[in-house]
Design a protein around this motif. Structure first.
Motif, PDB file in Angstrom:
ATOM      1  N   GLY A 127       0.782  -1.228   0.000  1.00  0.00           N
ATOM      2  CA  GLY A 127       0.000   0.000   0.000  1.00  0.00           C
ATOM      3  C   GLY A 127       0.813   1.278   0.000  1.00  0.00           C
ATOM      4  O   GLY A 127       1.828   1.361   0.688  1.00  0.00           O
ATOM      5  N   PRO A 128       0.410   2.277  -0.785  1.00  0.00           N
ATOM      6  CA  PRO A 128       1.044   3.587  -0.672  1.00  0.00           C
ATOM      7  C   PRO A 128       0.741   4.186   0.695  1.00  0.00           C
ATOM      8  O   PRO A 128      -0.331   3.975   1.247  1.00  0.00           O
ATOM      9  CB  PRO A 128       0.376   4.397  -1.796  1.00  0.00           C
ATOM     10  N   GLU A 129       1.702   4.917   1.238  1.00  0.00           N
ATOM     11  CA  GLU A 129       1.523   5.469   2.576  1.00  0.00           C
ATOM     12  C   GLU A 129       1.693   6.978   2.569  1.00  0.00           C
ATOM     13  O   GLU A 129       2.370   7.546   1.713  1.00  0.00           O
ATOM     14  CB  GLU A 129       2.522   4.830   3.556  1.00  0.00           C
ATOM     15  N   ALA A 130       1.052   7.616   3.549  1.00  0.00           N
ATOM     16  CA  ALA A 130       1.171   9.057   3.752  1.00  0.00           C
ATOM     17  C   ALA A 130       1.280   9.322   5.245  1.00  0.00           C
ATOM     18  O   ALA A 130       0.656   8.629   6.052  1.00  0.00           O
ATOM     19  CB  ALA A 130      -0.031   9.800   3.162  1.00  0.00           C
ATOM     20  N   VAL A 131       2.084  10.303   5.586  1.00  0.00           N
ATOM     21  CA  VAL A 131       2.296  10.659   6.984  1.00  0.00           C
ATOM     22  C   VAL A 131       1.758  12.058   7.229  1.00  0.00           C
ATOM     23  O   VAL A 131       2.171  13.018   6.553  1.00  0.00           O
ATOM     24  CB  VAL A 131       3.793  10.602   7.350  1.00  0.00           C
ATOM     25  N   PHE A 132       0.861  12.193   8.177  1.00  0.00           N
ATOM     26  CA  PHE A 132       0.279  13.484   8.533  1.00  0.00           C
ATOM     27  C   PHE A 132       0.877  13.873   9.884  1.00  0.00           C
ATOM     28  O   PHE A 132       0.519  13.319  10.925  1.00  0.00           O
ATOM     29  CB  PHE A 132      -1.242  13.379   8.567  1.00  0.00           C
ATOM     30  N   SER A 133       1.806  14.825   9.826  1.00  0.00           N
ATOM     31  CA  SER A 133       2.700  15.076  10.963  1.00  0.00           C
ATOM     32  C   SER A 133       2.342  16.306  11.781  1.00  0.00           C
ATOM     33  O   SER A 133       3.048  16.630  12.743  1.00  0.00           O
ATOM     34  CB  SER A 133       4.138  15.206  10.460  1.00  0.00           C
ATOM     35  N   GLY A 134       1.271  17.009  11.446  1.00  0.00           N
ATOM     36  CA  GLY A 134       0.830  18.139  12.262  1.00  0.00           C
ATOM     37  C   GLY A 134       1.922  19.159  12.480  1.00  0.00           C
ATOM     38  O   GLY A 134       2.419  19.795  11.543  1.00  0.00           O
ATOM     39  N   GLY A 135       2.330  19.333  13.749  1.00  0.00           N
ATOM     40  CA  GLY A 135       3.400  20.260  14.104  1.00  0.00           C
ATOM     41  C   GLY A 135       4.647  19.532  14.539  1.00  0.00           C
ATOM     42  O   GLY A 135       5.446  20.070  15.308  1.00  0.00           O
ATOM     43  N   SER A 136       4.835  18.317  14.056  1.00  0.00           N
ATOM     44  CA  SER A 136       6.047  17.557  14.377  1.00  0.00           C
ATOM     45  C   SER A 136       7.064  17.768  13.265  1.00  0.00           C
ATOM     46  O   SER A 136       7.756  18.776  13.233  1.00  0.00           O
ATOM     47  CB  SER A 136       5.702  16.076  14.563  1.00  0.00           C
ATOM     48  N   LEU A 137       7.180  16.861  12.333  1.00  0.00           N
ATOM     49  CA  LEU A 137       8.126  16.978  11.224  1.00  0.00           C
ATOM     50  C   LEU A 137       7.533  17.861  10.133  1.00  0.00           C
ATOM     51  O   LEU A 137       6.488  17.545   9.560  1.00  0.00           O
ATOM     52  CB  LEU A 137       8.444  15.588  10.668  1.00  0.00           C
ATOM     53  N   LEU A 138       8.198  18.974   9.847  1.00  0.00           N
ATOM     54  CA  LEU A 138       7.754  19.909   8.821  1.00  0.00           C
ATOM     55  C   LEU A 138       8.705  19.850   7.632  1.00  0.00           C
ATOM     56  O   LEU A 138       9.695  19.121   7.652  1.00  0.00           O
ATOM     57  CB  LEU A 138       7.705  21.337   9.386  1.00  0.00           C
ATOM     58  N   TYR A 139       8.428  20.615   6.600  1.00  0.00           N
ATOM     59  CA  TYR A 139       9.336  20.663   5.464  1.00  0.00           C
ATOM     60  C   TYR A 139      10.555  21.505   5.843  1.00  0.00           C
ATOM     61  O   TYR A 139      10.484  22.727   5.921  1.00  0.00           O
ATOM     62  CB  TYR A 139       8.651  21.279   4.248  1.00  0.00           C
ATOM     63  N   GLY A 140      11.656  20.851   6.117  1.00  0.00           N
ATOM     64  CA  GLY A 140      12.896  21.545   6.441  1.00  0.00           C
ATOM     65  C   GLY A 140      13.092  21.839   7.905  1.00  0.00           C
ATOM     66  O   GLY A 140      14.172  22.251   8.305  1.00  0.00           O
ATOM     67  N   SER A 141      12.088  21.644   8.724  1.00  0.00           N
ATOM     68  CA  SER A 141      12.211  22.023  10.123  1.00  0.00           C
ATOM     69  C   SER A 141      11.230  21.230  10.975  1.00  0.00           C
ATOM     70  O   SER A 141      10.787  20.150  10.595  1.00  0.00           O
ATOM     71  CB  SER A 141      11.991  23.532  10.275  1.00  0.00           C
ATOM     72  N   VAL A 142      10.882  21.801  12.125  1.00  0.00           N
ATOM     73  CA  VAL A 142       9.947  21.164  13.051  1.00  0.00           C
ATOM     74  C   VAL A 142       9.037  22.233  13.649  1.00  0.00           C
ATOM     75  O   VAL A 142       9.287  23.438  13.512  1.00  0.00           O
ATOM     76  CB  VAL A 142      10.692  20.437  14.195  1.00  0.00           C
ATOM     77  N   GLY A 143       7.988  21.793  14.343  1.00  0.00           N
ATOM     78  CA  GLY A 143       7.126  22.715  15.062  1.00  0.00           C
ATOM     79  C   GLY A 143       7.825  23.239  16.307  1.00  0.00           C
ATOM     80  O   GLY A 143       8.590  22.516  16.949  1.00  0.00           O
ATOM     81  N   ARG A 144       7.550  24.493  16.643  1.00  0.00           N
ATOM     82  CA  ARG A 144       8.195  25.106  17.802  1.00  0.00           C
ATOM     83  C   ARG A 144       7.763  24.408  19.084  1.00  0.00           C
ATOM     84  O   ARG A 144       6.659  23.853  19.163  1.00  0.00           O
ATOM     85  CB  ARG A 144       7.930  26.607  17.847  1.00  0.00           C
ATOM     86  N   THR A 145       8.627  24.497  20.095  1.00  0.00           N
ATOM     87  CA  THR A 145       8.393  23.738  21.327  1.00  0.00           C
ATOM     88  C   THR A 145       8.168  24.629  22.549  1.00  0.00           C
ATOM     89  O   THR A 145       8.177  24.130  23.680  1.00  0.00           O
ATOM     90  CB  THR A 145       9.593  22.807  21.606  1.00  0.00           C
ATOM     91  N   ASP A 146       7.966  25.921  22.328  1.00  0.00           N
ATOM     92  CA  ASP A 146       7.870  26.854  23.455  1.00  0.00           C
ATOM     93  C   ASP A 146       6.458  27.345  23.720  1.00  0.00           C
ATOM     94  O   ASP A 146       6.268  28.316  24.452  1.00  0.00           O
ATOM     95  CB  ASP A 146       8.778  28.064  23.208  1.00  0.00           C
ATOM     96  N   LEU A 147       5.450  26.681  23.147  1.00  0.00           N
ATOM     97  CA  LEU A 147       4.082  27.186  23.263  1.00  0.00           C
ATOM     98  C   LEU A 147       3.354  26.675  24.505  1.00  0.00           C
ATOM     99  O   LEU A 147       2.309  27.205  24.859  1.00  0.00           O
ATOM    100  CB  LEU A 147       3.275  26.827  22.008  1.00  0.00           C
ATOM    101  N   VAL A 148       3.888  25.645  25.142  1.00  0.00           N
ATOM    102  CA  VAL A 148       3.224  25.093  26.326  1.00  0.00           C
ATOM    103  C   VAL A 148       3.579  25.908  27.557  1.00  0.00           C
ATOM    104  O   VAL A 148       2.712  26.446  28.242  1.00  0.00           O
ATOM    105  CB  VAL A 148       3.594  23.613  26.516  1.00  0.00           C
ATOM    106  N   SER A 149       4.874  26.008  27.846  1.00  0.00           N
ATOM    107  CA  SER A 149       5.344  26.822  28.967  1.00  0.00           C
ATOM    108  C   SER A 149       6.853  26.949  28.861  1.00  0.00           C
ATOM    109  O   SER A 149       7.516  26.062  28.306  1.00  0.00           O
ATOM    110  CB  SER A 149       4.960  26.221  30.319  1.00  0.00           C
ATOM    111  N   PRO A 150       7.432  28.024  29.413  1.00  0.00           N
ATOM    112  CA  PRO A 150       8.894  28.161  29.388  1.00  0.00           C
ATOM    113  C   PRO A 150       9.603  26.999  30.062  1.00  0.00           C
ATOM    114  O   PRO A 150      10.685  26.579  29.641  1.00  0.00           O
ATOM    115  CB  PRO A 150       9.133  29.479  30.136  1.00  0.00           C
ATOM    116  N   GLN A 151       9.005  26.461  31.116  1.00  0.00           N
ATOM    117  CA  GLN A 151       9.631  25.379  31.846  1.00  0.00           C
ATOM    118  C   GLN A 151       9.693  24.086  31.032  1.00  0.00           C
ATOM    119  O   GLN A 151      10.544  23.225  31.279  1.00  0.00           O
ATOM    120  CB  GLN A 151       8.869  25.111  33.153  1.00  0.00           C
TER     121      GLN A 151
END
Length: 454
Positions: A127-151
């Protein structure tokens, strides 16, 4: 398996309709669900499942309303604390959507409970596969990690490093990659590329999150590149956890001139949607300029500059007002009032008018005197990279609270393209300051003879 991409360039995000020709899964839908419904209707499919990769920080989801309207299963991480009924899913769970097999993967990093989905079409062997990565793996980068809390920022950055590797191990190199963020969204961080499509294999070879073999180095680089994000983000995740209602997209009846005058006199936010130059040449005194449709900056910067949950009135032609209402609904700004017409002055000719001068870099060279101030309203990292010699830096999103810090002098205001400068100029004009809009690209300053640093 067919994947229909539903773009929201105003926020730099994508939503997806994934179907087998009969039934469909919608992933990360925006609040204006009619676009997803149109896509499903055109594909001739029925929406049976709606899935969220995470509780979004940059927009209000349409997932709950879409799922309820179509009696679809609403897939949300079982660990998320929400106030509505959903189908709780967890790491490793498999969901069947027609002949599509959807595997749920825990990919923390952008948030603690972030999920990704690997979708396989069982029609073919393997089967052909597709990955829906939301804010994890992006094109060339990743989703930022500072939106929950500084700690939690550093810990989430380490988790992001591990999560993108898990994604690469969970799908073949030729699997198509479909992130939600990374197309201009402030939810991405690092050297995001401008490509329109990619695969797991391509990202494994080029994405810095996957090519950096030193986890601590990756994390330190990620943390160094963290920049400011729109103020309205603080309200998105709580709204999504509470269960947003349907977007209200109707254009209201036009505000009468007397009421419009009262709002301006009271200091309410009256937003003129016209071109920045038209605004500078003449506008209702006390209104502010957020040009609609120029570079897709409208939603993010209005939600960043104007305090949350304040009365808002839009001024402009009906087509632009209608589009602006849709855009604002996506970030939880509901039912703004409006005064509809091509020229705000004609809507209320008895109300006081105002204007201020505008020009390019040549105008600055010719007209500036030593006492004048050059104000750079770009973000601090842009200013640090290069700026006009002697210019002050106050980011446009900080300007409303810092106008009194500026010298009592004529202020020439600029940004990278003129858009943010036009917002800032209108804020300064609203405050009674002597302002000139530099309606020019920053990159053209040297060619005009302006001295820059470094």
């Amino acid at each position: 398996m067919d994947v229909v991409v539903i773009e929201t360039p105003q926020l730099g995000d994508r939503s997806y309709l994934v179907h087998d020709g009969s039934v469909a899964l919608v992933i990360d839908p925006q609040r204006d669900i009619d676009r997803m419904e149109t896509a499903a209707r055109e594909a001739g499919v029925r929406i049976t499942h709606v899935a969220e990769t995470h509780l979004h920080n940059d927009y209000v989801t349409g997932g709950l309303v879409l799922a309820e309207k179509h009696s679809a299963d609403y897939l949300v991480n079982g660990a998320d604390e929400v106030s509505f009924a959903r189908v709780p899913v967890t790491d490793g769970q498999v969901v069947h959507v027609g002949r599509l097999t959807v595997t749920v993967l825990a990919t923390p990093g952008h948030t603690h409970t972030h999920l990704s989905y690997v979708v396989r079409d069982d029609r073919h062997d393997g089967g052909p596969e597709a990955v829906f990565s939301g804010g994890s793996l992006l094109y060339g980068s990743v989703g930022r990690t500072d939106l929950v809390s500084p700690q939690d920022t550093a810990r989430l950055a380490h988790e992001q490093y591990s999560s993108v590797r898990r994604l690469v191990e969970s799908a073949p190199p030729d699997a198509a990659l479909y992130p939600t963020h990374g197309f201009g969204s402030f939810c991405s961080i690092g050297p995001a590329s401008h490509q329109e499509s990619s695969t797991i294999g391509e990202q494994a070879e080029s994405n810095h999150a996957l090519t950096d073999a030193n986890e601590d180095h990756f994390v330190s680089q990620l943390l160094e590149n963290i920049t400011a994000y729109p103020a309205y983000y603080a309200h998105m995740s709580p709204l999504n956890a509470a269960g947003p209602d349907a977007a209200k997209l109707e254009v209201p009846d036009s505000v009468d001139p007397e009421e419009l005058g009262r709002r301006l006199k009271a200091g309410e936010w009256v937003v003129d949607l016209r071109h920045r130059v038209a605004f500078a040449d003449g506008h209702l005194q006390g209104s502010v300029s957020f040009e609609y449709g120029k570079g897709d900056n409208f939603t993010s910067y209005l939600g960043w500059v104007i305090p949350w949950n304040q009365p808002l009135t839009l001024l402009g032609p009906v087509v632009e007002v209608e589009k602006a209402i849709r855009d604002l609904a996506r970030i939880g700004i509901d039912s703004p009032d409006a005064a509809v017409g091509p020229q705000p002055g004609a809507l209320a000719p008895q109300l006081p008018q105002a204007s201020y001068p505008h020009g390019d870099w040549a105008a600055l060279l010719k007209g500036r005197v030593p006492e004048d101030v050059v104000l750079d309203v770009r973000r601090p990292e842009e200013y640090k990279a290069s700026h006009v010699v002697g210019a002050l830096n106050v980011p446009v999103y900080e300007l409303p609270g810092r106008i009194t810090e500026l010298p009592d002098a004529r202020i020439w205001v600029h940004c990278a393209t003129g858009y943010r400068a036009s917002v800032a100029a209108s804020l300064l004009d609203r405050a009674g300051r002597d302002v000139v809009l530099i309606n020019a690209r920053f990159r053209d300053a040297i060619g005009a003879g302006i001295e820059k640093m470094p």
